[in-house]
Motif scaffolding. Structure first.
Motif, PDB file in Angstrom:
ATOM      1  N   UNK A   1     116.949  84.511 -19.813  1.00  0.00           N
ATOM      2  CA  UNK A   1     115.756  85.332 -19.949  1.00  0.00           C
ATOM      3  C   UNK A   1     115.982  86.744 -19.426  1.00  0.00           C
ATOM      4  N   UNK A   2     117.186  87.072 -19.049  1.00  0.00           N
ATOM      5  CA  UNK A   2     117.473  88.426 -18.561  1.00  0.00           C
ATOM      6  C   UNK A   2     117.542  89.431 -19.703  1.00  0.00           C
ATOM      7  N   UNK A   3     117.822  88.916 -20.896  1.00  0.00           N
ATOM      8  CA  UNK A   3     117.858  89.790 -22.073  1.00  0.00           C
ATOM      9  C   UNK A   3     116.871  89.238 -23.089  1.00  0.00           C
ATOM     10  N   UNK A   4     115.893  90.053 -23.472  1.00  0.00           N
ATOM     11  CA  UNK A   4     114.934  89.615 -24.494  1.00  0.00           C
ATOM     12  C   UNK A   4     115.636  89.635 -25.853  1.00  0.00           C
ATOM     13  N   UNK A   5     115.290  88.662 -26.686  1.00  0.00           N
ATOM     14  CA  UNK A   5     115.927  88.591 -28.000  1.00  0.00           C
ATOM     15  C   UNK A   5     115.747  89.908 -28.763  1.00  0.00           C
ATOM     16  N   UNK A  52     124.847  81.201 -33.467  1.00  0.00           N
ATOM     17  CA  UNK A  52     123.524  81.159 -32.837  1.00  0.00           C
ATOM     18  C   UNK A  52     122.482  80.564 -33.773  1.00  0.00           C
ATOM     19  N   UNK A  53     122.635  80.854 -35.073  1.00  0.00           N
ATOM     20  CA  UNK A  53     121.654  80.298 -36.016  1.00  0.00           C
ATOM     21  C   UNK A  53     121.765  78.781 -36.074  1.00  0.00           C
ATOM     22  N   UNK A  54     122.940  78.270 -35.707  1.00  0.00           N
ATOM     23  CA  UNK A  54     123.106  76.816 -35.648  1.00  0.00           C
ATOM     24  C   UNK A  54     122.654  76.248 -34.303  1.00  0.00           C
ATOM     25  N   UNK A  55     122.179  77.119 -33.467  1.00  0.00           N
ATOM     26  CA  UNK A  55     121.714  76.667 -32.155  1.00  0.00           C
ATOM     27  C   UNK A  55     122.842  76.476 -31.157  1.00  0.00           C
ATOM     28  N   UNK A  56     124.043  76.956 -31.479  1.00  0.00           N
ATOM     29  CA  UNK A  56     125.183  76.743 -30.586  1.00  0.00           C
ATOM     30  C   UNK A  56     125.255  77.846 -29.544  1.00  0.00           C
ATOM     31  N   UNK A  98     133.859  87.919 -25.129  1.00  0.00           N
ATOM     32  CA  UNK A  98     133.211  88.170 -23.837  1.00  0.00           C
ATOM     33  C   UNK A  98     131.827  88.766 -24.027  1.00  0.00           C
ATOM     34  N   UNK A  99     131.719  89.663 -24.989  1.00  0.00           N
ATOM     35  CA  UNK A  99     130.417  90.247 -25.328  1.00  0.00           C
ATOM     36  C   UNK A  99     129.414  89.135 -25.674  1.00  0.00           C
ATOM     37  N   UNK A 100     129.827  88.224 -26.535  1.00  0.00           N
ATOM     38  CA  UNK A 100     128.922  87.145 -26.947  1.00  0.00           C
ATOM     39  C   UNK A 100     128.570  86.236 -25.780  1.00  0.00           C
ATOM     40  N   UNK A 101     129.563  85.937 -24.968  1.00  0.00           N
ATOM     41  CA  UNK A 101     129.333  85.095 -23.795  1.00  0.00           C
ATOM     42  C   UNK A 101     128.300  85.751 -22.871  1.00  0.00           C
ATOM     43  N   UNK A 102     128.493  86.999 -22.578  1.00  0.00           N
ATOM     44  CA  UNK A 102     127.567  87.682 -21.678  1.00  0.00           C
ATOM     45  C   UNK A 102     126.158  87.745 -22.262  1.00  0.00           C
ATOM     46  N   UNK A 103     126.067  88.053 -23.545  1.00  0.00           N
ATOM     47  CA  UNK A 103     124.738  88.248 -24.123  1.00  0.00           C
ATOM     48  C   UNK A 103     124.004  86.914 -24.317  1.00  0.00           C
ATOM     49  N   UNK A 104     124.696  85.873 -24.716  1.00  0.00           N
ATOM     50  CA  UNK A 104     123.992  84.595 -24.915  1.00  0.00           C
ATOM     51  C   UNK A 104     123.562  84.017 -23.564  1.00  0.00           C
ATOM     52  N   UNK A 130     123.211  77.582 -18.088  1.00  0.00           N
ATOM     53  CA  UNK A 130     124.216  77.760 -19.151  1.00  0.00           C
ATOM     54  C   UNK A 130     125.312  76.701 -19.071  1.00  0.00           C
ATOM     55  N   UNK A 131     125.640  76.291 -17.854  1.00  0.00           N
ATOM     56  CA  UNK A 131     126.728  75.326 -17.685  1.00  0.00           C
ATOM     57  C   UNK A 131     126.418  73.977 -18.332  1.00  0.00           C
ATOM     58  N   UNK A 132     125.136  73.628 -18.386  1.00  0.00           N
ATOM     59  CA  UNK A 132     124.769  72.348 -19.009  1.00  0.00           C
ATOM     60  C   UNK A 132     125.179  72.360 -20.479  1.00  0.00           C
ATOM     61  N   UNK A 133     125.093  73.537 -21.105  1.00  0.00           N
ATOM     62  CA  UNK A 133     125.463  73.652 -22.522  1.00  0.00           C
ATOM     63  C   UNK A 133     126.976  73.784 -22.669  1.00  0.00           C
TER      64      UNK A 133
END
Lengths: 518, 518
Positions: free
Chosen positions: B389-393, B425-429, B377-383, B168-171
């Motif tokens: 791969x800990x959370x399936x889409x 997310x739809x923008x790939x960010x 924070x919710x978005x950070x944790x979930x993305x 995640x840090x690379x992004x």
């Protein structure tokens, strides 16, 4: 937030050289269209302090476009296509390739050093002209004009004198391909011979129409609403364009789906705004009528000439917008929009007569439809003489003033209102002026053909219906792009070569009737 | 009329490799700035039918910029400069070269095929998201989100995991250089631990301030005049920028002298317009404060990070614009502009209290200053969990809804108001969301330092004086560009590393007082 990176599209297998060429031209045009957008923004939106950045942006884009337009590979690709006899049997492809060849040769014939020297000189000359004109100081501008004439001479030599032509024709050909100075001599001569006595007859009649009402004030918001209504009615597609405000009205077509017009408003000059608008809409309708969606970047999607472009603006501005039928429709619209007593007293005849008052004016852009052309002929003769070296730049003011006296009966009080009034020469544009009167000539000759094809055109205009007119223009002028030269287009659309007779006949008929002389 | 051709400027004898590099970076930035202008035009001015042309223009410019940013010669030039020990002894040049190296590596580490696949997928995913959100149809969007997570994983692998970090840090590093997910865990954890009880205390107090008055209608013309007055007072230079209207407010800085803001108005939502405006002005003041005139194209003229950028917008929007001193100055201005009885009944305290009402909301962008951060924070944790791969889409909606229930006590009625509400997310960010709360954190910590440096800041704001505040921001934040990373900048400007304490202290103090709990 994330940067989108568009890598070059993969090579297309099976693409013909012609496909490749068309793709490259579309890319070059797309890059050019970005520059056009920046130009529009600069005049309409840009904050002052962005000027240096805008200069850097424009210079960079111009150099990228120029580099691609002059690549040897492009010339080779054109040659390969022109050698393909099957391809050349297609008249549309052949017309495209003819145009591309002309453009490529034009772009590559000028040495980079000359192009750069001209750009630099022009930039400084425009600056000097602006300041010198303020003080009416021709001596300050003269060395720049001499230098620009010299650069134009060298440019013309590099471009090459067309067969049987003179040096001036090499320049004229950039704006009006296929036209020659000698031919203009003949046409302009006849026009002049008809105009001078007509203007004298009108101005000496003592029957000048009243124009006092022109200064009735109208709020800018109301003018905007009225103008917009007229523009929509004329058929301009606002989903593919805009109408904004700028100091100098213009039409910028950035490409398919994006044609932007500007006008300017003053409270006490509602007619001036309307005619500026109608003029630019004429240009804009031409741009919207060119087949750019499919052919952007191809000569087939470009205007035939500056003269033809101007014919479209002048037709809407003058032949429509200064006609009685137009005002029979437009005046009630204007009155409804204005909602003031000052306007409810007007009649279509008052507007029609006032709008067609003939009165010699020192300033070209303030001149009426008739005397305007004398202004153009003067500039054509003098710039041609200067280019040839027959007229020394230092003798320009004298020659100018003498001609204004003999043609218009006016005494030029200072050079600011004389030979320094126009920006064109300071921009290095020699050979451009004649396209204005060519526009008037083409407009009048097309108008005759249109009225023959649409016998009830006046009736339609009187109802505010411009659809049949626009359809005729689309089919006979716009759709062809640069497929034909202006003379060819004129022949096809009107059945005969360009002649001064339609313009003379139109002006004589309208103006003598307005003055109660017929 | 004549085309101006700018040939490439002649090579400059004696130019050092560093000069050459700076010149090349300025040209690339200039080309990029043209794309920014087109982006602004597209949102604010462009007619609908120009969309396909605009797409071609933007793609062409992007590919030209990308090509020049990834040229091997550019990498070599950077390396030559970095090997010059004398040059590297200059801290400004060293900072520039460090930034250019990061950017070059970033741009060249991604294979063209991955960049292209991401661009294409993003374009389609955004389209799908827009349509699927209408129907609240997560199943239609899920395959795209899976694909985008996969592309983000590959992107992160190519960019490389920073030392001691995770994928995640690379992004995250692209948006917030130097920040790590593990560090965010700590900071966000503390923030959360303080916010949750505070929000509960407020919402359970039964003392929610009145907000009825917020819907008092105010004509758009009056709102525009009021907004413009505030923007000028804040110090935004209108000679180097504009304020227009668009569907989604934004700030576009095309380059030196050209920073353009947008906002949006609705008659019944004058405060929403004002806060959008103040937010964008915060971004705009940062852009106008970066040393672009001399250094355009250099990292020294770029923002330190997205979090620092956001700190500027949030400071003006929230710490200034939701404060009592601001409304003591602004309300009389608003009342004068409105000129209606409905406004004359308001008091600064009413506005201040209403503007600081805390109320959990399903929608992030409609949330108050406190609960907003729980959304992030919710978005950070979930993305982060999805990337790992800990959370399936497919399990995203469930995880989202559970968290909204536990954090905000709200039941998500559909995914449109749940995990499909944001475009990011739809923008790939992925890695972008945390910068919003980082903005709040930096803003609050800077605000503490500013108040220590300007003890009478409240008094100044009460008089509508923002000059000392802006000067502090210019000197301590804007002028440095990317010279320092965000953590370094924070340390220098506030004397300590980023901490959740200032934001928590600020929110606790203000909100408990508004609710009469202190």
């Amino acid at each position: 937030m994330t940067e989108t990176l568009h890598a070059d599209a993969p090579a297309q297998p099976g693409a013909t050289p012609y496909d490749q060429l068309m793709r490259e031209m579309r890319e070059i045009a797309t890059l050019g269209s970005v520059g056009a957008m920046l130009g529009w923004d600069q005049e309409v939106m840009m904050p002052d302090k962005a000027a240096p950045l805008r200069g850097e942006q424009a210079a960079l884009l111009s150099s990228l476009v120029h580099e691609r337009r002059t690549r040897p590979e492009l010339g080779e690709l054109i040659a390969v296509c022109q050698a393909d006899t099957e391809l050349m049997a297609d008249p549309l492809a052949a017309a495209n390739l003819r145009g591309l060849r002309v453009d490529y040769d034009h772009a590559t014939r000028l040495p980079v050093s000359l192009v750069r020297e001209t750009a630099e000189t022009t930039s400084l000359a425009m600056h000097t002209w602006r300041e010198a004109r303020e003080r009416s100081d021709f001596d300050a501008f003269a060395p720049w004009l001499e230098k620009l004439m010299e650069l134009n001479r060298r440019t013309a030599e590099h471009l090459g004198v067309p067969e049987g032509g003179e040096l001036y024709d090499a320049l004229l050909d950039s704006y009006e391909p296929g036209m020659r100075a000698a031919e203009l001599d003949g046409i302009f001569g006849e026009l002049r011979a008809g105009l001078v006595p007509l203007i004298r007859e009108l101005t000496e009649s003592g029957r000048a129409p009243d124009t006092e009402w022109m200064n009735i004030p109208l709020s800018i918001a109301r003018q905007e609403a009225f103008n917009r209504g007229v523009v929509e009615r004329m058929g301009f597609d606002f989903q593919a364009g805009r109408l904004d405000v700028s100091t100098h009205p213009f039409c910028e077509s950035a490409g398919p789906g994006d044609t932007r017009l500007t006008t300017r408003y003053e409270e006490g000059q509602f007619l001036s705004a309307l005619h500026s608008t109608m003029h630019e809409v004429g240009h804009g309708l031409y741009e919207q009528g060119l087949p750019k969606a499919e052919r952007f970047g191809q000569p087939l999607a470009e205007a035939a000439s500056m003269g033809i472009h101007e014919s479209q603006s002048r037709m809407w501005e003058n032949l429509v917008g200064r006609g009685l039928p137009f005002w029979e429709w437009a005046l009630p619209e204007l009155q409804a929009q204005a909602g003031s007593e000052a306007f409810s007293g007007l009649t279509p005849a008052t507007l029609y007569r006032g709008l067609n008052r003939v009165e010699p004016n020192l300033i070209r852009i303030e001149s009426d439809e008739a005397t305007y052309n004398l202004h153009i002929m003067l500039r054509f003769d003098l710039e041609r003489a200067m280019l040839r070296g027959d007229l020394a730049v230092r003798d320009l003011p004298g020659a100018w003033n003498e001609r204004i006296q003999s043609d218009l009966g006016l005494t030029v009080p200072d050079d600011a209102r004389g030979c320094m009034q126009d920006i064109h020469w300071s921009m290095g544009a020699v050979g451009y002026f004649p396209t204005y009167t060519l526009g008037n000539l083409y407009a009048a000759q097309l108008w005759e053909a249109i009225n023959a094809a649409i016998p009830d055109l006046d009736e339609q205009v009187r109802r505010g219906e411009f659809g049949a007119l626009l359809t005729w223009l689309r089919q006979n002028v716009h759709a062809h792009g640069r497929r034909y030269t202006a003379p060819e287009l004129c022949q096809r659309a009107t059945g005969r070569p360009l002649s001064p007779a339609p313009l003379l006949g139109y002006l004589r008929g309208k103006l003598r009737s307005v003055y109660g002389l017929s």
